[in-house]
Design an enzyme around this catalytic site. Structure first.
Site, short mmCIF file in Angstrom:
data_model
loop_
_atom_site.label_atom_id
_atom_site.label_comp_id
_atom_site.label_asym_id
_atom_site.label_seq_id
_atom_site.Cartn_x
_atom_site.Cartn_y
_atom_site.Cartn_z
N HIS A 161 19.11 -17.12 8.73
CA HIS A 161 19.04 -17.63 7.36
C HIS A 161 17.71 -18.36 7.12
O HIS A 161 17.64 -19.24 6.28
CB HIS A 161 20.20 -18.57 7.04
CG HIS A 161 21.52 -18.08 7.54
ND1 HIS A 161 22.31 -17.21 6.82
CD2 HIS A 161 22.16 -18.29 8.71
CE1 HIS A 161 23.40 -16.93 7.52
NE2 HIS A 161 23.33 -17.56 8.68
N SER A 282 -10.57 -13.88 -0.76
CA SER A 282 -10.26 -13.87 -2.18
C SER A 282 -11.57 -13.84 -2.96
O SER A 282 -12.56 -14.43 -2.53
CB SER A 282 -9.46 -15.12 -2.54
OG SER A 282 -9.62 -15.44 -3.91
N LYS A 288 -9.85 -18.70 1.26
CA LYS A 288 -8.72 -17.83 1.60
C LYS A 288 -9.00 -16.87 2.75
O LYS A 288 -10.11 -16.39 2.93
CB LYS A 288 -8.30 -17.02 0.38
CG LYS A 288 -7.73 -17.88 -0.73
CD LYS A 288 -6.30 -18.25 -0.44
CE LYS A 288 -5.40 -17.16 -0.97
NZ LYS A 288 -4.00 -17.57 -0.86
N GLU A 295 0.55 -7.14 4.08
CA GLU A 295 1.17 -7.06 2.75
C GLU A 295 1.21 -5.61 2.28
O GLU A 295 2.18 -5.17 1.67
CB GLU A 295 0.39 -7.93 1.75
CG GLU A 295 0.58 -9.42 2.02
CD GLU A 295 -0.40 -10.30 1.24
OE1 GLU A 295 -0.72 -9.95 0.09
OE2 GLU A 295 -0.84 -11.32 1.78
#
Ligand code: ARG
Length: 470
Positions: A161, A282, A288, A295
């Site tokens: 969880h 970025s 970044k 992804e």
């Protein structure tokens, strides 16, 4: 553009194809990647035709020579792909006839594009599994086993969880993915078995009145079996569905893994970091360092779902035997093959180029009462019924939480107040290091079990994958 030169089937029709028809029905733009399989199938077919006397040995030699030259041209990039040829089968046959004349015109004896394309696709699926998918899956597994070995002594929190659960070895966590990918290898192997049936000689739908020898062709092409029913085998695409279903499940595993990598690479977790070569920045935020590769591994799985649902939609409601709809099967098959192969390939490298932060992992494992379960099991060892032990430990956890400490920081008096059967050996059970040493059930997430698993995989899939150097 007007309609172009005559097709092999033109004689029956009173008008040449409209330019719109021609570009709408063509598949050469995407099925040309089938060329090695189409040529292999044609050579096996031609050799058989010569062996049974339907063409001469000289015809076969001319066909073989013609295809050799065509294959060379394709490989060199000098082959002229004529857009007026509808598909790969007609393009290669036309090129053969242009080169060798009459023997080329005998090649299509006792054959239809229906059994021809079914054959090509089966050869393609077999090769995709053997040459790309399974080796790439093995490379991912090897990378994981290698990292498991390198970090044998590292601990980490397990999560259920997404809440801290019990201490585990990092190795055990990594090896969990190896299991998932093993089932993928299994599913692809199964898909391959069902693709390994030769449809050639089924003709358009009903077979042929000519005395062909289908078993010979199948043997030449290394098939395990000859299809039993010509109607089924000209339109069966179950093996494509099997391949795509296996691809979707494999993509699901990749996506779950990518999700963990992204999460664990975040500053919030800080468990791992991936080499800069696999990160992106970025355009706006200078600080970044993103894990875009993972992804996209997660994102591209959408294409695998699209492919599976595409082929299922295609096959649903098809009347029996070949229909031209089936030409679209290749769009889905190729898309999935491309996406999955590329994803597996880069994931293997990402895993190779990941470093784990042992200290950070250990610190996370030390907080959050991950040793509560072992304490309950300690009480079971002192003959306390598990349900009572669970409640007792629950109270101790609440107390430690109030005091802002871990279970191991509680005094013996506090423990004995909660349960008189607790002795001072309780401290040998608490803390992540003690817990993982004490796991003893088969398949547990501790160090001995992990070492056994590493040994198992080394034996099964071989030593480390060779690393590509950048
Ligand atoms: N390009 C076609 C396909 O991919 C080949 C078979 C065409 N057969 C036919 N009878 N029109 O399915």
């Amino acid at each position: 553009m007007g309609a172009s030169k005559d097709k092999s089937w033109q004689a029956r029709l009173s008008q040449p194809a409209h330019a719109l028809t021609e570009s709408f029905v063509e598949s050469l733009s995407f099925d040309r990647r089938l060329w090695p399989h189409d040529i292999a199938g044609s050579l096996a077919h031609a050799e058989m035709l010569a062996e049974v006397g339907l063409i001469t040995k000289a015809d076969f030699r001319a066909i073989r020579q013609g295809f050799k030259e065509i294959a060379d041209d394709i490989e060199k990039g000098t082959f002229h792909w004529d857009p007026a040829c509808e598909d790969i089968h007609m393009a290669l046959e036309a090129a053969l006839i242009a080169r060798i004349g009459e023997p080329g015109k005998r090649l299509h004896t006792a054959r239809s594009r229906n059994d021809q394309v079914a054959l090509d696709l089966r050869l393609y699926v077999r090769a995709a599994i053997d040459d790309r998918i399974v080796p790439a899956l093995r490379a991912v597994q090897k990378a994981l086993v290698e990292q498991a070995d390198r970090y044998r002594d590292a601990v980490m929190p397990s999560y259920t969880h997404l809440q801290r659960a019990q201490p585990i070895c990092l190795a055990a966590y990594l090896l969990a993915y190896v299991e998932q990918f093993e089932r993928d290898v299994d599913r692809f192997t199964d898909a391959r078995r069902r693709a390994d049936v030769c449809p050639l000689g089924s003709g358009a739908v009903a077979g042929s009145t000519l005395p062909i020898d289908r078993a010979r062709v199948a043997r030449k092409l290394g098939f395990a079996e000859v299809s039993r029913n010509s109607i089924d085998s000209t339109s069966d695409r179950d093996f494509v569905i099997d391949f795509l279903a296996a691809a979707v499940v494999c993509g699901t595993h990749l996506s779950r893994m990518a999700e963990d990598w992204i999460l664990y690479a975040s500053q919030e977790f800080g468990f791992l970091s991936v080499a800069d070569a696999f990160c992106t920045g970025s355009s706006m935020m200078p600080q970044k360092r993103n894990l875009d590769v993972m992804e996209l591994v997660r994102g591209k799985v959408g294409r695998l779902h699209a492919a599976l649902s595409g082929i299922l939609t295609l096959c649903k409601g098809l009347p029996q035997a070949y229909n031209r709809d089936l030409q679209e099967d290749k769009v889905h098959l190729f898309a999935a093959d491309d996406v999955l192969s590329a994803s597996l390939e880069i994931v293997a490298e990402v895993v190779n180029q990941t470093t784990f932060d042992r200290a950070r992992l250990e610190e996370a494992t030390g907080r959050g009462f991950l040793d509560a379960t072992v304490l309950a099991e300690y009480l079971v060892g002192r003959k306390v019924p598990f349900r009572e032990a669970h409640q007792c430990v629950g109270r101790l956890v609440a107390q430690a939480e109030r005091e802002g400490c871990e279970l191991a920081d509680l005094s013996l008096e506090v423990f004995q107040e909660a349960c008189a059967r607790i002795g001072k050996d309780v401290y040998d059970y608490l803390g992540a290091g003690n817990v993982i040493r004490r796991y003893c059930s088969a398949g547990n997430a501790g160090p001995d079990s992990s070492a056994r698993q590493i040994h198992h995989w080394r034996k099964k899939i071989g030593p480390r994958a060779s690393r590509s150097r950048r």
